[in-house]
Design an enzyme around this catalytic site. Structure first.
Site, PDB file in Angstrom:
ATOM      1  N   ASP A 130      38.413  48.832  44.338  1.00  0.00           N
ATOM      2  CA  ASP A 130      39.155  47.621  43.978  1.00  0.00           C
ATOM      3  C   ASP A 130      40.304  47.963  43.025  1.00  0.00           C
ATOM      4  O   ASP A 130      40.505  47.305  42.008  1.00  0.00           O
ATOM      5  CB  ASP A 130      38.220  46.590  43.350  1.00  0.00           C
ATOM      6  CG  ASP A 130      38.820  45.178  43.341  1.00  0.00           C
ATOM      7  OD1 ASP A 130      39.750  44.923  44.128  1.00  0.00           O
ATOM      8  OD2 ASP A 130      38.360  44.336  42.553  1.00  0.00           O
ATOM      9  N   LEU A 139      37.797  36.728  25.389  1.00  0.00           N
ATOM     10  CA  LEU A 139      38.983  37.415  25.895  1.00  0.00           C
ATOM     11  C   LEU A 139      39.444  36.864  27.237  1.00  0.00           C
ATOM     12  O   LEU A 139      40.624  36.946  27.574  1.00  0.00           O
ATOM     13  CB  LEU A 139      38.700  38.920  26.029  1.00  0.00           C
ATOM     14  CG  LEU A 139      38.373  39.657  24.728  1.00  0.00           C
ATOM     15  CD1 LEU A 139      38.034  41.106  25.019  1.00  0.00           C
ATOM     16  CD2 LEU A 139      39.548  39.566  23.754  1.00  0.00           C
ATOM     17  N   GLY A 140      38.518  36.336  28.029  1.00  0.00           N
ATOM     18  CA  GLY A 140      38.910  35.813  29.327  1.00  0.00           C
ATOM     19  C   GLY A 140      37.711  35.527  30.201  1.00  0.00           C
ATOM     20  O   GLY A 140      36.577  35.877  29.871  1.00  0.00           O
TER      21      GLY A 140
END
Length: 255
Positions: free
Chosen positions: A134, A15-16
Protein backbone atom coordinates in the site's frame (compact mmCIF):
# COMPACT_ATOMS: atom_id res chain seq x y z
CA UNK A 1 -15.34 11.63 26.58
CA UNK A 2 -11.63 12.10 25.81
CA UNK A 3 -9.49 9.00 26.25
CA UNK A 4 -6.82 9.54 28.91
CA UNK A 5 -4.81 6.30 28.75
CA UNK A 6 -4.21 3.29 26.53
CA UNK A 7 -2.47 0.60 28.52
CA UNK A 8 0.40 2.43 30.17
CA UNK A 9 0.44 5.18 27.53
CA UNK A 10 -0.81 8.62 28.58
CA UNK A 11 -2.73 10.32 25.75
CA UNK A 12 -1.81 13.95 25.12
CA UNK A 13 -3.51 14.70 21.77
CA UNK A 14 -5.48 13.20 18.89
CA UNK A 15 -3.47 13.18 15.67
CA UNK A 16 -6.09 11.89 13.25
CA UNK A 17 -8.66 9.28 12.32
CA UNK A 18 -8.83 6.73 9.55
CA UNK A 19 -10.40 3.45 8.53
CA UNK A 20 -8.28 1.54 11.04
CA UNK A 21 -9.13 3.76 14.00
CA UNK A 22 -7.73 6.80 15.78
CA UNK A 23 -4.09 7.81 16.09
CA UNK A 24 -2.99 9.60 19.25
CA UNK A 25 0.10 11.38 20.50
CA UNK A 26 1.04 9.88 23.84
CA UNK A 27 3.80 9.51 26.42
CA UNK A 28 5.29 6.26 27.67
CA UNK A 29 5.79 7.14 31.36
CA UNK A 30 8.25 4.28 31.96
CA UNK A 31 10.92 5.88 29.78
CA UNK A 32 9.36 9.32 29.24
CA UNK A 33 9.25 8.83 25.48
CA UNK A 34 6.73 10.50 23.16
CA UNK A 35 5.05 7.96 20.89
CA UNK A 36 2.24 7.72 18.37
CA UNK A 37 -0.43 5.19 19.35
CA UNK A 38 -2.60 3.72 16.60
CA UNK A 39 -5.85 2.15 17.77
CA UNK A 40 -8.69 -0.01 16.55
CA UNK A 41 -11.95 -0.51 18.41
CA UNK A 42 -12.77 -4.16 18.98
CA UNK A 43 -16.45 -3.32 19.43
CA UNK A 44 -17.28 -4.57 15.92
CA UNK A 45 -19.31 -7.28 14.26
CA UNK A 46 -17.61 -10.66 13.98
CA UNK A 47 -16.86 -10.12 10.29
CA UNK A 48 -15.57 -6.57 10.78
CA UNK A 49 -13.46 -7.63 13.74
CA UNK A 50 -11.81 -10.45 11.80
CA UNK A 51 -10.94 -8.12 8.90
CA UNK A 52 -9.68 -5.09 10.81
CA UNK A 53 -7.97 -6.94 13.63
CA UNK A 54 -6.05 -9.04 11.09
CA UNK A 55 -4.78 -5.91 9.35
CA UNK A 56 -3.99 -4.22 12.64
CA UNK A 57 -1.84 -7.00 14.05
CA UNK A 58 -0.19 -7.66 10.69
CA UNK A 59 1.03 -4.06 10.73
CA UNK A 60 2.63 -4.56 14.12
CA UNK A 61 4.11 -7.94 13.23
CA UNK A 62 5.44 -6.74 9.89
CA UNK A 63 6.90 -3.38 10.82
CA UNK A 64 8.02 -4.64 14.21
CA UNK A 65 10.48 -6.96 12.46
CA UNK A 66 12.11 -4.07 10.65
CA UNK A 67 14.81 -1.72 11.91
CA UNK A 68 15.69 0.78 9.20
CA UNK A 69 16.02 4.58 9.15
CA UNK A 70 13.38 4.85 6.39
CA UNK A 71 10.74 2.70 8.13
CA UNK A 72 8.69 3.80 11.14
CA UNK A 73 9.79 1.99 14.32
CA UNK A 74 7.22 -0.12 16.19
CA UNK A 75 7.69 -0.23 19.98
CA UNK A 76 4.76 -2.16 21.41
CA UNK A 77 1.37 -3.77 20.69
CA UNK A 78 -1.46 -4.66 23.05
CA UNK A 79 -5.14 -4.55 23.95
CA UNK A 80 -7.00 -2.70 26.66
CA UNK A 81 -10.67 -1.88 27.33
CA UNK A 82 -11.91 -3.36 24.06
CA UNK A 83 -9.29 -1.43 22.09
CA UNK A 84 -6.20 -2.80 20.36
CA UNK A 85 -3.24 -0.50 19.92
CA UNK A 86 0.23 -0.19 18.42
CA UNK A 87 2.77 2.19 19.97
CA UNK A 88 5.24 3.48 17.42
CA UNK A 89 7.80 6.16 16.70
CA UNK A 90 6.31 9.65 16.84
CA UNK A 91 7.20 11.48 13.64
CA UNK A 92 7.26 15.27 13.43
CA UNK A 93 6.69 16.34 9.86
CA UNK A 94 4.06 15.87 7.17
CA UNK A 95 2.96 13.19 4.78
CA UNK A 96 3.97 13.36 1.16
CA UNK A 97 0.23 13.55 0.42
CA UNK A 98 -0.05 16.72 2.51
CA UNK A 99 3.05 18.13 0.87
CA UNK A 100 1.73 17.53 -2.66
CA UNK A 101 -1.75 18.81 -1.82
CA UNK A 102 -0.30 22.05 -0.39
CA UNK A 103 1.02 22.96 -3.81
CA UNK A 104 4.63 22.93 -2.63
CA UNK A 105 7.03 22.66 -5.56
CA UNK A 106 9.65 19.96 -5.16
CA UNK A 107 12.91 20.22 -7.07
CA UNK A 108 13.97 17.30 -9.26
CA UNK A 109 16.81 16.68 -6.81
CA UNK A 110 14.45 16.52 -3.82
CA UNK A 111 12.06 14.24 -5.69
CA UNK A 112 14.95 11.89 -6.45
CA UNK A 113 16.03 11.96 -2.78
CA UNK A 114 12.53 11.09 -1.54
CA UNK A 115 12.14 8.26 -4.03
CA UNK A 116 15.59 6.90 -3.19
CA UNK A 117 14.88 6.85 0.54
CA UNK A 118 11.57 5.05 0.01
CA UNK A 119 13.36 2.58 -2.27
CA UNK A 120 15.99 1.95 0.42
CA UNK A 121 13.30 1.20 3.00
CA UNK A 122 11.40 -1.09 0.64
CA UNK A 123 14.57 -2.96 -0.33
CA UNK A 124 15.28 -3.62 3.34
CA UNK A 125 11.72 -4.82 3.95
CA UNK A 126 11.89 -7.10 0.92
CA UNK A 127 15.17 -8.58 2.15
CA UNK A 128 13.22 -9.60 5.25
CA UNK A 129 10.38 -11.16 3.29
CA UNK A 130 7.89 -8.31 3.67
CA UNK A 131 5.98 -6.52 0.91
CA UNK A 132 4.13 -3.35 1.92
CA UNK A 133 1.32 -3.51 -0.68
CA UNK A 134 0.00 0.00 0.00
CA UNK A 135 2.75 2.44 -0.98
CA UNK A 136 1.16 5.84 -1.60
CA UNK A 137 1.88 9.47 -0.64
CA UNK A 138 -0.28 9.26 2.51
CA UNK A 139 1.95 6.45 3.83
CA UNK A 140 5.20 8.34 3.25
CA UNK A 141 6.18 10.83 5.96
CA UNK A 142 8.79 13.54 5.47
CA UNK A 143 10.19 14.46 8.87
CA UNK A 144 11.32 17.97 9.80
CA UNK A 145 14.93 16.87 9.41
CA UNK A 146 14.20 15.67 5.87
CA UNK A 147 14.30 11.94 6.57
CA UNK A 148 11.67 9.92 4.70
CA UNK A 149 9.73 7.27 6.63
CA UNK A 150 7.44 4.54 5.28
CA UNK A 151 4.40 3.98 7.53
CA UNK A 152 1.30 1.79 7.69
CA UNK A 153 2.17 -1.84 7.14
CA UNK A 154 -1.49 -2.69 7.84
CA UNK A 155 -1.84 -4.87 4.76
CA UNK A 156 1.81 -5.80 4.44
CA UNK A 157 2.48 -9.12 2.82
CA UNK A 158 3.96 -11.78 5.10
CA UNK A 159 5.77 -14.88 3.77
CA UNK A 160 2.94 -17.15 4.95
CA UNK A 161 0.32 -15.27 2.89
CA UNK A 162 1.72 -15.26 -0.62
CA UNK A 163 -1.47 -14.66 -2.56
CA UNK A 164 -4.36 -12.22 -2.52
CA UNK A 165 -7.72 -13.99 -2.52
CA UNK A 166 -9.68 -13.65 -5.75
CA UNK A 167 -11.95 -10.62 -5.71
CA UNK A 168 -10.24 -9.06 -2.68
CA UNK A 169 -8.93 -5.55 -3.27
CA UNK A 170 -6.09 -4.62 -0.94
CA UNK A 171 -4.33 -1.32 -1.20
CA UNK A 172 -5.26 2.00 -2.79
CA UNK A 173 -6.44 1.35 -6.38
CA UNK A 174 -4.62 4.27 -8.02
CA UNK A 175 -1.27 2.96 -6.74
CA UNK A 176 -1.84 -0.77 -7.26
CA UNK A 177 0.36 -2.93 -9.44
CA UNK A 178 -1.14 -4.97 -12.32
CA UNK A 179 -0.70 -8.18 -10.34
CA UNK A 180 -2.61 -6.68 -7.42
CA UNK A 181 -5.41 -5.62 -9.77
CA UNK A 182 -5.95 -9.18 -11.00
CA UNK A 183 -5.35 -10.83 -7.61
CA UNK A 184 -2.11 -12.61 -8.47
CA UNK A 185 0.70 -13.38 -6.04
CA UNK A 186 2.80 -10.32 -5.22
CA UNK A 187 6.42 -9.81 -4.25
CA UNK A 188 8.70 -6.82 -3.84
CA UNK A 189 8.29 -5.84 -7.48
CA UNK A 190 4.70 -4.85 -6.73
CA UNK A 191 5.98 -2.17 -4.34
CA UNK A 192 8.39 -1.00 -7.06
CA UNK A 193 5.40 -0.36 -9.33
CA UNK A 194 3.58 1.57 -6.59
CA UNK A 195 6.70 3.64 -5.91
CA UNK A 196 6.81 4.37 -9.65
CA UNK A 197 3.27 5.75 -9.44
CA UNK A 198 4.30 7.95 -6.50
CA UNK A 199 7.40 9.16 -8.35
CA UNK A 200 5.31 10.00 -11.43
CA UNK A 201 2.88 11.98 -9.25
CA UNK A 202 5.72 13.92 -7.62
CA UNK A 203 7.09 14.84 -11.05
CA UNK A 204 3.82 15.72 -12.79
CA UNK A 205 1.24 16.46 -10.10
CA UNK A 206 -1.01 13.67 -11.39
CA UNK A 207 -1.13 9.89 -11.25
CA UNK A 208 -0.07 7.96 -14.38
CA UNK A 209 -3.32 6.00 -14.37
CA UNK A 210 -6.74 7.37 -13.50
CA UNK A 211 -10.38 6.87 -14.38
CA UNK A 212 -13.94 7.86 -13.59
CA UNK A 213 -14.57 4.46 -12.00
CA UNK A 214 -12.62 1.53 -10.64
CA UNK A 215 -13.09 -0.56 -13.81
CA UNK A 216 -11.61 2.13 -16.05
CA UNK A 217 -8.74 2.69 -13.64
CA UNK A 218 -7.89 -1.00 -13.48
CA UNK A 219 -8.09 -1.36 -17.26
CA UNK A 220 -5.58 1.46 -17.68
CA UNK A 221 -3.20 0.01 -15.08
CA UNK A 222 -3.27 -3.30 -16.95
CA UNK A 223 -3.13 -2.04 -20.52
CA UNK A 224 -2.04 1.57 -21.00
CA UNK A 225 1.33 3.31 -21.01
CA UNK A 226 1.35 6.82 -19.49
CA UNK A 227 2.77 9.92 -21.13
CA UNK A 228 6.27 10.21 -19.69
CA UNK A 229 7.02 13.24 -17.49
CA UNK A 230 9.60 14.87 -19.79
CA UNK A 231 6.96 15.04 -22.53
CA UNK A 232 4.66 16.90 -20.15
CA UNK A 233 7.35 19.17 -18.70
CA UNK A 234 10.69 19.71 -20.49
CA UNK A 235 12.25 20.67 -17.15
CA UNK A 236 12.04 17.02 -16.06
CA UNK A 237 15.20 15.12 -17.04
CA UNK A 238 14.64 12.18 -19.40
CA UNK A 239 16.45 9.97 -16.91
CA UNK A 240 13.24 9.93 -14.85
CA UNK A 241 11.39 8.57 -17.91
CA UNK A 242 13.77 5.61 -18.08
CA UNK A 243 13.37 4.90 -14.38
CA UNK A 244 9.58 5.04 -14.68
CA UNK A 245 9.50 2.90 -17.80
CA UNK A 246 11.09 0.12 -15.78
CA UNK A 247 9.23 0.72 -12.50
CA UNK A 248 5.84 0.86 -14.27
CA UNK A 249 6.42 -2.16 -16.52
CA UNK A 250 3.28 -4.31 -16.67
CA UNK A 251 5.20 -7.53 -16.04
CA UNK A 252 7.08 -7.88 -12.74
CA UNK A 253 9.94 -9.57 -14.63
CA UNK A 254 10.63 -6.30 -16.44
CA UNK A 255 10.83 -4.04 -13.39
Amino acid sequence: MVMQKLGRYEITAELGQGAMGTVYKAVDPLIERTVAVKTISLDLSKEELASFEERFYREAKSAGRLAHPNIVTIYDVGETDNTAYIAMEFLEGQSLREMLDSGETLSNERIAEIAAQVADGLAYAQEHGIVHRDIKPANIIITRSGVVKITDFGIAHMPSTSKTHAGMVLGSPKYMSPEQVVGKAVDGRSDIFSLGVVLYEMLTGAAPFDGDNISTLMYRILNETPIWPSALDPRVPEGFDRILARALAKSPENR
